[in-house]
Design an enzyme around this catalytic site. Structure first.
Site: not given
Ligand code: BDR
Ligand code: CA
Length: 314
Positions: A244
């Site tokens: 992400h």
């Molecule tokens: C986001 O949530 C976190 O778990 C990850 O680091 C990312 O920023 C994804 O939904």
């Protein structure tokens, strides 16, 4: 271009946050990291600030200024994600405890001071976690809002809807009131939602490419992505875990890897089933003014080529 873009990374590491930070630190021609502010999110603040320093040291950049910010959302109890990231938030590789210092200055004060110290329109905020630090800074010092060049963040979803609830993405869900303040701030925004990040999958060949990078960084990144892949593979049945947060720093370096629309995005804060939803007017069915460039497409091969190339420079 007038030199690298000056950024503050606001983060809750998190393996994917870690890779986002490494990518930025590996790319000094394009981005200058003025500092890193930690926020509670994936794991509590004592761990996120520690993990931020572990990552800086892994990158060989122990001189980065790391600050602890807010330990809890504006109005809600903290929700964490150890089920994805492990107990430490950075499970996977074995990395030494950091020796570089945590700065005394609070993360929110650092954000405020940095924006005041730089000419208006020259500092970009890059949130990779819940938006608590940014919203608190905006509320505490409204004069800084107009000085922010841009906010480039990972958060939200439209077509992919949600990952922590059926309708909400984790970063927005944890502190929807903070997200609401940020999305209404008027600062130009670029948003990397799940719609993009779920196309940035660490497949086996991509993980192998990280592992093949000589030195500690590539190996650590491969171990990190191996770790959280277990959870996402089971959940989505996909070829690998979505990476992400590096979408944010990749956009700063190579924006043509991404495509989206400039649209209106509002945050649901009161829905019984939909709190934390990013209500994105993708189809332009309202007359609400556009406030964000909401991405949908990524050149995933180009993204992983960039990552592998840059991580090899550390
Ligand atoms: C986001 O949530 C976190 O778990 C990850 O680091 C990312 O920023 C994804 O939904
Ligand atoms: Ca994150």
């Amino acid at each position: 271009m007038s030199g690298p873009r000056k950024i503050i990374i606001d983060t809750d590491p998190g393996q994917d946050d870690a890779v986002a930070i490494l990518l930025a630190l590996a790319s000094p021609d394009e981005v200058e990291v003025l500092g890193i502010t930690a926020v509670a999110g994936n794991v509590p603040l004592p761990l996120t600030q520690k993990n931020a320093r572990i990552v800086c040291e892994l990158a060989g950049k122990a001189d980065v200024s790391v600050h602890a910010g807010c330990a809890a959302p504006l109005k809600r109890k903290l929700v964490t994600a150890e089920h994805v990231h492990g107990k430490t938030g950075l499970d996977g590789p074995v990395l030494p405890d950091p020796v570089m210092p945590l700065q005394d200055e609070h993360g929110v004060d650092f954000i405020i001071r940095t924006l005041r110290d730089h000419p208006p329109g020259t500092v970009t905020l890059c949130p990779l976690g819940p938006l608590t630090n940014i919203a608190t800074a905006f509320q505490t010092a409204p004069d800084i809002v107009g000085r922010v060049q841009e906010i480039v963040l990972m958060g939200g979803a439209y077509f992919e809807v949600g990952n922590i609830t059926p309708t909400a993405e984790f970063n927005i869900y944890v502190d929807p009131e903070a997200a609401d303040i940020v999305f209404k701030s008027g600062v130009p925004m670029v948003v990397m939602p799940l719609d993009v990040t779920h196309k940035a999958l660490v497949t086996k060949p991509r993980n192998d490419a990280f592992r093949a990078i000589p030195g500690a960084v590539g190996h650590a990144v491969a171990e990190m992505t191996d770790f959280f892949e277990r959870f996402d593979r089971e959940k989505y049945g996909s070829d690998g875990a979505p990476l992400h947060d590096p979408c944010v720093t990749a956009w700063l370096i190579q924006p043509d890897l991404f495509a989206g629309r400039h649209i209106n995005v509002e945050i649901e804060t009161t829905g019984a089933l939909t709190t934390g939803m990013t209500v994105a007017d993708w189809w332009g069915v309202t007359d609400r003014a556009p406030n964000a460039t909401f991405m949908r497409e990524i050149d995933a091969d180009g993204f992983f080529a960039l990552l592998t190339d840059r991580l090899a420079r550390l």
